[in-house]
Design a protein around this motif. Structure first.
Motif, PDB file in Angstrom:
ATOM      1  N   ARG A  35      21.586 -27.673  97.421  1.00  0.00           N
ATOM      2  CA  ARG A  35      21.733 -26.269  97.021  1.00  0.00           C
ATOM      3  C   ARG A  35      23.132 -25.733  97.270  1.00  0.00           C
ATOM      4  O   ARG A  35      23.648 -24.953  96.473  1.00  0.00           O
ATOM      5  CB  ARG A  35      20.698 -25.414  97.762  1.00  0.00           C
ATOM      6  N   HIS A  36      23.748 -26.126  98.390  1.00  0.00           N
ATOM      7  CA  HIS A  36      25.096 -25.600  98.655  1.00  0.00           C
ATOM      8  C   HIS A  36      26.105 -26.127  97.629  1.00  0.00           C
ATOM      9  O   HIS A  36      27.077 -25.453  97.299  1.00  0.00           O
ATOM     10  CB  HIS A  36      25.540 -25.962 100.080  1.00  0.00           C
ATOM     11  N   CYS A  37      25.854 -27.307  97.104  1.00  0.00           N
ATOM     12  CA  CYS A  37      26.724 -27.838  96.049  1.00  0.00           C
ATOM     13  C   CYS A  37      26.479 -27.112  94.733  1.00  0.00           C
ATOM     14  O   CYS A  37      27.415 -26.864  93.963  1.00  0.00           O
ATOM     15  CB  CYS A  37      26.479 -29.330  95.865  1.00  0.00           C
ATOM     16  N   TRP A  38      25.222 -26.758  94.496  1.00  0.00           N
ATOM     17  CA  TRP A  38      24.890 -26.098  93.238  1.00  0.00           C
ATOM     18  C   TRP A  38      25.518 -24.713  93.154  1.00  0.00           C
ATOM     19  O   TRP A  38      25.984 -24.284  92.089  1.00  0.00           O
ATOM     20  CB  TRP A  38      23.375 -26.015  93.081  1.00  0.00           C
ATOM     21  N   ALA A  39      25.581 -24.010  94.259  1.00  0.00           N
ATOM     22  CA  ALA A  39      26.190 -22.678  94.242  1.00  0.00           C
ATOM     23  C   ALA A  39      27.642 -22.754  93.771  1.00  0.00           C
ATOM     24  O   ALA A  39      28.091 -21.951  92.947  1.00  0.00           O
ATOM     25  CB  ALA A  39      26.112 -22.052  95.632  1.00  0.00           C
ATOM     26  N   ALA A  40      28.380 -23.736  94.273  1.00  0.00           N
ATOM     27  CA  ALA A  40      29.783 -23.879  93.894  1.00  0.00           C
ATOM     28  C   ALA A  40      29.924 -24.356  92.451  1.00  0.00           C
ATOM     29  O   ALA A  40      30.760 -23.847  91.688  1.00  0.00           O
ATOM     30  CB  ALA A  40      30.483 -24.843  94.843  1.00  0.00           C
ATOM     31  N   LEU A  41      29.105 -25.334  92.062  1.00  0.00           N
ATOM     32  CA  LEU A  41      29.192 -25.853  90.703  1.00  0.00           C
ATOM     33  C   LEU A  41      28.795 -24.786  89.689  1.00  0.00           C
ATOM     34  O   LEU A  41      29.409 -24.666  88.623  1.00  0.00           O
ATOM     35  CB  LEU A  41      28.308 -27.090  90.558  1.00  0.00           C
ATOM     36  N   ARG A  42      27.798 -23.998  90.020  1.00  0.00           N
ATOM     37  CA  ARG A  42      27.367 -22.928  89.108  1.00  0.00           C
ATOM     38  C   ARG A  42      28.469 -21.885  88.931  1.00  0.00           C
ATOM     39  O   ARG A  42      28.680 -21.366  87.835  1.00  0.00           O
ATOM     40  CB  ARG A  42      26.100 -22.262  89.649  1.00  0.00           C
ATOM     41  N   ALA A  43      29.198 -21.606  90.006  1.00  0.00           N
ATOM     42  CA  ALA A  43      30.319 -20.666  89.894  1.00  0.00           C
ATOM     43  C   ALA A  43      31.399 -21.221  88.961  1.00  0.00           C
ATOM     44  O   ALA A  43      32.003 -20.493  88.176  1.00  0.00           O
ATOM     45  CB  ALA A  43      30.907 -20.383  91.271  1.00  0.00           C
ATOM     46  N   ALA A  44      31.630 -22.538  89.044  1.00  0.00           N
ATOM     47  CA  ALA A  44      32.638 -23.166  88.193  1.00  0.00           C
ATOM     48  C   ALA A  44      32.207 -23.180  86.730  1.00  0.00           C
ATOM     49  O   ALA A  44      33.049 -23.254  85.828  1.00  0.00           O
ATOM     50  CB  ALA A  44      32.910 -24.586  88.669  1.00  0.00           C
ATOM     51  N   LEU A  45      30.904 -23.076  86.487  1.00  0.00           N
ATOM     52  CA  LEU A  45      30.363 -23.113  85.129  1.00  0.00           C
ATOM     53  C   LEU A  45      30.230 -21.724  84.503  1.00  0.00           C
ATOM     54  O   LEU A  45      29.724 -21.602  83.384  1.00  0.00           O
ATOM     55  CB  LEU A  45      28.992 -23.797  85.124  1.00  0.00           C
ATOM     56  N   ALA A  46      30.681 -20.700  85.197  1.00  0.00           N
ATOM     57  CA  ALA A  46      30.587 -19.343  84.654  1.00  0.00           C
ATOM     58  C   ALA A  46      31.329 -19.262  83.323  1.00  0.00           C
ATOM     59  O   ALA A  46      32.494 -19.657  83.221  1.00  0.00           O
ATOM     60  CB  ALA A  46      31.159 -18.337  85.650  1.00  0.00           C
TER      61      ALA A  46
END
Length: 278
Positions: free
Chosen positions: A241-252
């Motif tokens: 989950r902590h990786c997903w938060a960062a990756l999701r931000a990069a995918l904005a």
């Protein structure tokens, strides 16, 4: 008019073309033998040689773009970035080209065809960190890639290699004389940040979006916004989950909400906390 190339052709009296390795939007890459090095007994004389594709060879800025790619990449010395050797001209053919190391392995897009459901965490994470290391290094040197996609990533025994900076730009240098990038639009839509497709200038944030799309596809087996830009993204099952938060931000898709750098994304995927947003 540039003469078409064939296997067996000799360029600049030195490079014997063997076969086509790849064809991209702007250029064609050949495997070639460096006959000069062979004469001096060099055991590894094979190189990769890039020329402009037929359509770009007729473009007024084409030769300048090829030199721009060479100029950008030759200053990058990193194990995750392809190494360039020299820029040359074959005067008899009125042809410009550059040579680079011959990389061994397969491109990431070919690997993904063999792994349609994505890669597991223990395989995905090291590859993701290597790719982000290479791109963060380039950004640290003031170089933007401009076209991060699976077809521009080589996967080999020595790890990940990022190549093809043909659409890249330098943040430190204004550019080469005569280069008009507004006349050339070759972004890969599936990985290009939405603002690039709307006509915005290339930025580090756009590279963040491109590499995030590649990482998501590596984990999920499909591109993040394959259906709709407005569709909510699901976290790949193997991604913490902590990786997903960062990756999701990069995918904005909105660059104003893409508040993470390549280096920060790399740190988050390495297991370090990222506090960019709640």
């Amino acid at each position: 008019m540039t003469m078409p190339l064939c296997t067996g052709d000799l360029l600049a009296g030195r490079y014997r073309l063997e076969r086509v390795l790849g064809i991209g939007g702007m250029g064609v890459v050949y495997r070639a033998r460096d006959l000069l090095h062979e004469q001096f007994g060099e055991p590894c004389s094979s190189v990769a040689l890039k020329v402009l594709s037929e359509c770009f060879s007729e473009c007024p800025d084409g030769h300048v773009m090829l030199y721009s790619e060479f100029s950008l990449t030759r200053g990058l010395w990193h194990p995750g970035v392809v190494r360039l050797f020299g820029f040359d001209v074959d005067t008899s053919r009125q042809l410009v080209f550059f040579t680079m190391e011959l990389m061994h392995g397969m491109t990431l897009d070919r690997l993904m065809l063999e792994r349609p459901h994505g890669l597991g965490w223990h395989e995905w994470q090291p590859m993701a960190l290597q790719l982000l290391d290479a791109l963060a290094y380039a950004h640290g040197r003031g170089v933007l890639h401009g076209d991060v996609k699976p077809g521009n990533v080589m996967v080999g025994e020595t790890g990940i290699r990022l190549f093809d900076f043909g659409l890249g730009q330098s943040q430190a240098v204004t550019g080469l004389p005569g280069l008009d990038r507004h006349r050339i639009s070759a972004w890969t839509p599936a990985y290009a940040a939405p603002e690039l497709l709307d006509g915005a200038q290339l930025s580090a944030s756009a590279d963040v979006y491109g590499v995030a799309c590649v990482l998501y596809e590596m984990a999920q087996g499909r591109r993040p916004h394959e259906r709709k830009l407005t569709q909510a993204l699901d976290r790949p099952r193997q991604l913490p989950r902590h990786c997903w938060a960062a990756l999701r931000a990069a995918l904005a898709t909105d660059p104003e909400q893409r508040t993470i750098t390549v280096a920060e994304l790399r740190e988050a995927l390495a297991g370090r906390s990222w506090y960019g947003f709640a």
